[in-house]
Design a protein around this motif. Structure first.
Motif, short mmCIF file in Angstrom:
data_model
loop_
_atom_site.label_atom_id
_atom_site.label_comp_id
_atom_site.label_asym_id
_atom_site.label_seq_id
_atom_site.Cartn_x
_atom_site.Cartn_y
_atom_site.Cartn_z
N LEU A 454 -4.92 -44.59 42.44
CA LEU A 454 -5.83 -44.50 43.57
C LEU A 454 -5.15 -44.97 44.84
N SER A 455 -5.67 -44.50 45.95
CA SER A 455 -5.22 -45.02 47.25
C SER A 455 -5.80 -46.42 47.44
N SER A 456 -5.34 -47.12 48.45
CA SER A 456 -5.87 -48.46 48.71
C SER A 456 -7.36 -48.40 49.02
N GLY A 457 -7.77 -47.35 49.73
CA GLY A 457 -9.19 -47.18 50.02
C GLY A 457 -9.99 -46.88 48.76
N GLY A 458 -9.41 -46.11 47.86
CA GLY A 458 -10.07 -45.79 46.60
C GLY A 458 -10.23 -47.01 45.73
N GLU A 459 -9.20 -47.86 45.68
CA GLU A 459 -9.29 -49.08 44.89
C GLU A 459 -10.40 -49.99 45.42
N LYS A 460 -10.50 -50.08 46.73
CA LYS A 460 -11.55 -50.91 47.33
C LYS A 460 -12.93 -50.35 47.01
N LEU A 461 -13.06 -49.02 47.10
CA LEU A 461 -14.33 -48.37 46.81
C LEU A 461 -14.74 -48.61 45.36
N LEU A 462 -13.81 -48.53 44.44
CA LEU A 462 -14.13 -48.71 43.02
C LEU A 462 -14.49 -50.16 42.72
N ARG A 463 -13.79 -51.11 43.34
CA ARG A 463 -14.13 -52.53 43.14
C ARG A 463 -15.54 -52.83 43.62
N GLU A 464 -15.89 -52.27 44.76
CA GLU A 464 -17.24 -52.49 45.30
C GLU A 464 -18.30 -51.89 44.37
N ALA A 465 -18.01 -50.73 43.82
CA ALA A 465 -18.96 -50.08 42.91
C ALA A 465 -19.13 -50.90 41.64
N ILE A 466 -18.04 -51.42 41.11
CA ILE A 466 -18.10 -52.24 39.89
C ILE A 466 -18.96 -53.48 40.13
N HIS A 467 -18.77 -54.10 41.30
CA HIS A 467 -19.54 -55.31 41.62
C HIS A 467 -21.01 -54.97 41.89
N ARG A 468 -21.27 -53.91 42.61
CA ARG A 468 -22.65 -53.57 43.00
C ARG A 468 -23.48 -53.11 41.80
N PHE A 469 -22.88 -52.28 40.94
CA PHE A 469 -23.64 -51.71 39.82
C PHE A 469 -23.39 -52.43 38.49
N ARG A 470 -22.61 -53.54 38.56
CA ARG A 470 -22.33 -54.36 37.38
C ARG A 470 -21.78 -53.50 36.23
N LEU A 471 -20.73 -52.75 36.53
CA LEU A 471 -20.15 -51.82 35.56
C LEU A 471 -19.19 -52.54 34.62
N SER A 472 -19.13 -52.05 33.40
CA SER A 472 -18.25 -52.63 32.39
C SER A 472 -16.83 -52.10 32.54
N PRO A 473 -15.86 -52.73 31.89
CA PRO A 473 -14.48 -52.19 31.90
C PRO A 473 -14.41 -50.76 31.37
N ARG A 474 -15.26 -50.44 30.37
CA ARG A 474 -15.26 -49.05 29.87
C ARG A 474 -15.76 -48.11 30.95
N ALA A 493 -3.34 -32.69 43.12
CA ALA A 493 -2.45 -33.49 42.28
C ALA A 493 -2.85 -34.95 42.28
N ASP A 494 -3.48 -35.41 43.37
CA ASP A 494 -3.87 -36.81 43.50
C ASP A 494 -5.39 -36.94 43.50
N ILE A 495 -5.87 -38.12 43.10
CA ILE A 495 -7.30 -38.41 43.16
C ILE A 495 -7.64 -38.89 44.56
N GLY A 496 -8.40 -38.09 45.27
CA GLY A 496 -8.80 -38.46 46.62
C GLY A 496 -10.02 -39.36 46.61
N ASP A 497 -10.28 -39.99 47.74
CA ASP A 497 -11.45 -40.86 47.83
C ASP A 497 -12.75 -40.09 47.60
N GLU A 498 -12.77 -38.81 48.04
CA GLU A 498 -13.97 -38.01 47.86
C GLU A 498 -14.21 -37.70 46.37
#
Length: 513
Positions: A454-474, A493-498
């Motif tokens: 992921l891009s740096s923005g994508g990593e931040k977006l995913l961390r926020e989602a994990i915290h907000r929705f209380r997602l498991s490692p799976r 070829a790459d995973i974009g933020d969208e």
């Protein structure tokens, strides 16, 4: 005199070669009533009953039944034998021992088939895996099968083992004595995967749900459709196999092997040439779903192998039935253990489930829903967290108004959607060619780190989602897999933020609240 030939037995969905040995003793007896046949080698009741079927078939076919004591040994002796498939082999072995069939040629032949009392042959279960196993082992030079089993056996044996269809004991004996015949030729050109019985262009509106099912098909992801009755959940689920890539011949053989051992293949359908779609009723037992029995047989999840398992009204299934899905959803196989041993059945299927949003099914006050919040929570909690965690896309399916239905244009056809899905699958197959899997849903932890950067923005977006929705490692890994599929559909070829944002939206759900 001892005569030998081969047959085979099926345990689970695997075939095992069996050597049939026949020895006649006490042949100086002249009384028919003094004749006796003993079958040894762990036979079940159906195999033991072969004695009477063989005796009657001999008389009806014009052969002289053996006089005295006949011993039939099914080797190896420590492997349990079941079913009536040994009838033809036992009968030919006795004919070889009495000299009415050429014993030398018998030693290079395998035979399967159930005998009728008039000497005719009936089809048996498991002809496909038996033919494939005997062809791979190359222990025999020919396989005799009932005519109704000829096509499936010939397709499995390919050019490695000649398959000869026979209709009666007399015909089989004549074939052995002649030492020559015309093997059955399976027509591979009739293997057709192009047909689509239910088309997505028949579904009005529901663009978001159809988009989610396209993503699920592209990456072989599990999906849950949530909506009130009449919104088209079942209708769309039934059309999901039509947008999956066509079955490859190897996949068709693998799937057909399961149907063969259950006796679900017919003479006119020697191969399963379309993606399976199985929709068991919510009253099914856990053994019916994953397989079981004293001698384990495949269940619904194995019958859905390489296809779709649709569970409608998901909360209505018994809790213990749903829980047995957890391991197969992860591993793609199911192990059924019994006192006599264990069997491993393939179960690489896509799960598509559907449910109402509340006990009454309406879901919205405007539609007349009067369910209390506590009632809704209890209803949703019928699905355990660990099972829900294994479902990648949770898709709300809303009820369309009459005006929306009338104005909705015709949707894309399944053939058009299938082209995009197939292109995405080809990208995945090329990417994972050296890793032993072919779809994003099968990504291992190591492969995730390598192919889902992921891009740096994508990593931040995913961390926020994990915290907000209380997602498991799976859930974290499954979001990445879905995002990778969305990128593949976009030929990126790459995973974009969208791509990541859309994957997160499919994951968040009030079901986990």
């Amino acid at each position: 005199m001892v005569a030998k030939l081969f047959s085979a037995t099926v345990i689970g969905i695997d075939a095992f070669p069996i050597e049939i040995e026949v020895n006649l003793t006490g042949v100086n007896s002249t009384s028919m009533k003094d004749s006796a046949i003993s079958i040894v080698g762990l036979p079940d009741a159906a195999v033991k009953e072969s004695r009477d079927r063989v005796y009657s078939a001999f008389v009806s076919s014009g052969f002289i039944p053996p006089r005295g004591f006949t011993v039939v040994n099914l080797a190896p002796a420590d492997l349990r034998k079941e079913g009536a498939a040994f009838d033809l082999g036992i009968a030919l072995g006795i004919l070889g021992a009495t000299g009415e069939a050429n014993p030398e040629r018998l030693g290079r032949i395998a035979a399967i088939g159930e005998l009728g009392l008039d000497g005719s042959l009936r089809p048996v279960r498991g002809a496909l895996p038996i033919a494939a196993k005997l062809a791979a082992d190359r222990q025999v030079a020919a396989l005799l099968v009932p005519r109704a089993n000829a096509r499936e056996a010939a397709l499995a044996a390919a050019d490695r083992l000649p398959v000869f269809p026979v209709t009666s004991l007399k015909e089989a004996a004549e074939l052995v004595n002649r030492g020559r015949g015309t093997p059955f030729r399976a027509e591979l050109e009739k293997f057709d995967t192009s047909g689509i019985s239910c088309d997505f262009n028949e579904v009005k509106g529901q663009l978001a749900a159809k988009r989610a099912l396209e993503i699920a098909a592209a990456g072989a992801h599990n999906t849950l459709l949530v909506g009130s009755p009449g919104t088209g959940k079942s209708m769309m689920a039934m059309r999901l196999p039509g947008i999956l890539p066509p079955l490859k011949f190897a996949e068709a053989l693998e799937t057909s092997r399961i149907y063969s051992v259950l006796g679900l293949l017919s003479a006119g359908q020697p191969l399963i040439d379309r993606r399976p779609f199985r929709a068991p009723h919510h009253t099914i037992s856990d053994a019916g779903l994953i397989g079981g029995g004293r001698d384990p047989r495949p269940g619904e999840i194995s019958l859905a192998h390489n296809g779709v398992l649709f569970l409608d009204e998901l909360p209505e299934f018994k809790r213990n039935v749903l829980e047995v899905l957890r391991q197969p959803l992860e591993d793609g196989v199911v192990t059924v253990s019994r006192a006599a041993g264990s069997c491993v059945f393939p179960a690489r299927f896509m799960l598509c489930a559907a449910m109402n949003p509340c006990p009454c099914g309406r879901g919205e006050v405007e539609l007349g829903c009067r369910c209390k919040p506590e009632e809704k929570r209890r209803y949703l909690k019928r699905i355990s967290g660990p099972l829900l965690d294994r479902i990648d896309l949770r898709v709300p399916v809303r009820r369309l108004t009459e005006s929306e239905l009338l104005k909705a244009p015709d949707g894309e056809s399944s053939a058009v959607i299938r082209q995009r899905v197939a292109a995405a699958r080809e990208r995945q197959a090329a990417r994972y060619a050296d890793l032993g899997f072919f779809t994003n849903s099968q990504l291992t932890p190591g492969a995730l780190q390598r192919f889902c950067v992921l891009s740096s923005g994508g990593e931040k977006l995913l961390r926020e989602a994990i915290h907000r929705f209380r997602l498991s490692p799976r859930a974290y890994s499954r979001i990445l897999k879905v995002a990778r599929t969305i990128a593949d559909l976009a030929a990126s070829a790459d995973i974009g933020d969208e791509h990541l944002f859309e994957a997160i939206n499919y994951r968040k759900s009030e079901l986990e609240g």
